[in-house]
Design an enzyme around this catalytic site. Structure first.
Site, PDB file in Angstrom:
ATOM      1  N   ASP A   1       0.837  -1.202   0.000  1.00 30.84           N
ATOM      2  CA  ASP A   1       0.000   0.000   0.000  1.00 30.84           C
ATOM      3  C   ASP A   1       0.876   1.257   0.000  1.00 30.84           C
ATOM      4  O   ASP A   1       1.947   1.272   0.606  1.00 30.84           O
ATOM      5  CB  ASP A   1      -0.882  -0.027   1.256  1.00 30.84           C
ATOM      6  CG  ASP A   1      -2.079   0.882   1.119  1.00 30.84           C
ATOM      7  OD1 ASP A   1      -2.293   1.452   0.029  1.00 30.84           O
ATOM      8  OD2 ASP A   1      -2.806   1.031   2.113  1.00 30.84           O
TER       9      ASP A   1
ATOM     10  N   ASN B   1     -10.680  -3.156  -5.640  1.00 31.16           N
ATOM     11  CA  ASN B   1      -9.936  -2.153  -6.429  1.00 31.16           C
ATOM     12  C   ASN B   1     -10.612  -1.787  -7.755  1.00 31.16           C
ATOM     13  O   ASN B   1     -10.273  -0.774  -8.363  1.00 31.16           O
ATOM     14  CB  ASN B   1      -8.494  -2.608  -6.696  1.00 31.16           C
ATOM     15  CG  ASN B   1      -7.585  -2.470  -5.499  1.00 31.16           C
ATOM     16  OD1 ASN B   1      -6.632  -3.220  -5.322  1.00 31.16           O
ATOM     17  ND2 ASN B   1      -7.862  -1.506  -4.629  1.00 31.16           N
TER      18      ASN B   1
HETATM   19  C1  FPP Z   1      -1.627   0.116  -3.527  1.00 32.48           C
HETATM   20  O1  FPP Z   1      -1.265   1.464  -3.539  1.00 32.48           O
HETATM   21  C2  FPP Z   1      -1.224  -0.688  -4.704  1.00 32.48           C
HETATM   22  C3  FPP Z   1      -2.067  -1.256  -5.641  1.00 32.48           C
HETATM   23  C4  FPP Z   1      -3.506  -1.070  -5.660  1.00 32.48           C
HETATM   24  C5  FPP Z   1      -1.643  -2.177  -6.684  1.00 32.48           C
HETATM   25  C6  FPP Z   1      -0.401  -1.896  -7.394  1.00 32.48           C
HETATM   26  C7  FPP Z   1       0.619  -2.917  -7.155  1.00 32.48           C
HETATM   27  C8  FPP Z   1       1.790  -2.873  -7.795  1.00 32.48           C
HETATM   28  C9  FPP Z   1       2.091  -1.819  -8.778  1.00 32.48           C
HETATM   29  C10 FPP Z   1       2.782  -3.902  -7.542  1.00 32.48           C
HETATM   30  C11 FPP Z   1       3.117  -4.684  -8.773  1.00 32.48           C
HETATM   31  C12 FPP Z   1       2.542  -6.024  -8.777  1.00 32.48           C
HETATM   32  C13 FPP Z   1       2.764  -6.941  -9.766  1.00 32.48           C
HETATM   33  C14 FPP Z   1       2.101  -8.258  -9.706  1.00 32.48           C
HETATM   34  C15 FPP Z   1       3.617  -6.695 -10.923  1.00 32.48           C
HETATM   35  P1  FPP Z   1      -2.428   2.558  -3.517  1.00 32.48           P
HETATM   36  O2  FPP Z   1      -2.719   2.929  -4.919  1.00 32.48           O
HETATM   37  O3  FPP Z   1      -3.596   2.045  -2.732  1.00 32.48           O
HETATM   38  O4  FPP Z   1      -1.727   3.743  -2.735  1.00 32.48           O
HETATM   39  P2  FPP Z   1      -2.444   4.877  -1.853  1.00 32.48           P
HETATM   40  O5  FPP Z   1      -3.106   4.179  -0.686  1.00 32.48           O
HETATM   41  O6  FPP Z   1      -1.291   5.724  -1.414  1.00 32.48           O
HETATM   42  O7  FPP Z   1      -3.400   5.607  -2.739  1.00 32.48           O
END
Ligand code: FPP
Length: 230
Positions: free
Chosen positions: A2, A50
């Site tokens: 996160d 998500n």
């Molecule tokens: C959370 O940060 C992350 C995600 C929803 C997914 C993204 C994951 C990756 C990019 C890792 C890569 C994975 C693979 C399998 C290649 P957020 O967007 O919730 O952050 P915030 O809480 O600060 O808004």
């Protein structure tokens, strides 16, 4: 994993830049865990909630996953890592489904670390699926309701053959499980860090593991009992 969005905002960048930096942190963490001979690493890449994000962000993430899986696959395979995806996969675009199938099939016989990538994953969804599939087997006479045990339920989850996780780590400062691995983490040690995912690295993981190694895991027993069996 996160904190990608906040990491980007702090730098005046679009959220997509945070996700790109998140992929780098993921690569480093996977490599670090493999070096530590971790038996299984399960990462939460996309939750079933998500999809509620803006469409542009969801589309960006789908493309990022396709690129990340295809560019990392050879290295993962050479490192003897067995890749598996858990979650409701059917909703994903066909390009991503192709990469998922390719990565799963190519690495299926690898014997090193298991890398489970949770996508469109929800813990309640996993358990609901398990209940439905057990109920169907009872209806068809394949199973008797008396045979329902914790082990049988585990066998109907998406991680039937992985060891129970020892440690759960959540970055980004929130202290909640967010529907992750609900069945599997009943006795898992929890660690939360304020570090935003793109800044997470092996040094921080080592510190968390050091803290974990000083904890006493009692599994319902008393501290004295655990000391005696050591
Ligand atoms: C959370 O940060 C992350 C995600 C929803 C997914 C993204 C994951 C990756 C990019 C890792 C890569 C994975 C693979 C399998 C290649 P957020 O967007 O919730 O952050 P915030 O809480 O600060 O808004």
């Amino acid at each position: 994993m996160d904190g990608n969005g906040r990491w980007a905002r702090q730098r005046g960048l679009p959220r997509s830049a945070g996700h790109q930096a998140g992929v780098k942190a993921t690569r480093k963490t996977v490599e670090h865990c493999a070096r530590l001979h971790t038996e299984a690493l399960t990462i939460y890449a996309f939750s079933s909630e998500n999809w509620r994000r803006p469409e542009t962000e969801v589309n960006f993430l789908m493309e990022l996953f396709v690129k990340a899986i295809s560019s990392e696959l050879n290295k993962l395979h050479e490192s003897n890592i067995r890749v598996r995806f858990i979650g409701e996969l059917s909703r994903f675009p066909s390009a991503l489904l192709r990469e998922i199938t390719l990565a799963t099939e190519k690495t299926a016989d690898n014997t090193g670390m298991r890398l489970n990538i949770a996508v469109n994953y929800g813990g309640r969804n996993e358990l609901t699926n398990a209940v439905v599939s057990i109920a169907r087997k009872i209806e068809s006479g394949e199973l008797d309701s008396k045979s329902i045990t914790e082990e049988l339920i585990l066998q109907h989850t998406w991680l039937p053959d992985c060891p129970e996780p020892d440690l759960f780590v959540r970055t980004g400062g929130e202290q909640r499980l967010s529907n992750y691995l609900l069945w599997h983490i009943a006795y898992t040690e929890l660690a939360f860090t304020d570090t935003l995912w793109p800044d997470f690295d092996g040094d921080e993981l080592d510190r968390i593991i050091e803290d974990y190694s000083n904890r006493q895991r009692r599994f319902g027993q008393t501290g004295d009992q655990v000391q005696k069996t050591k």
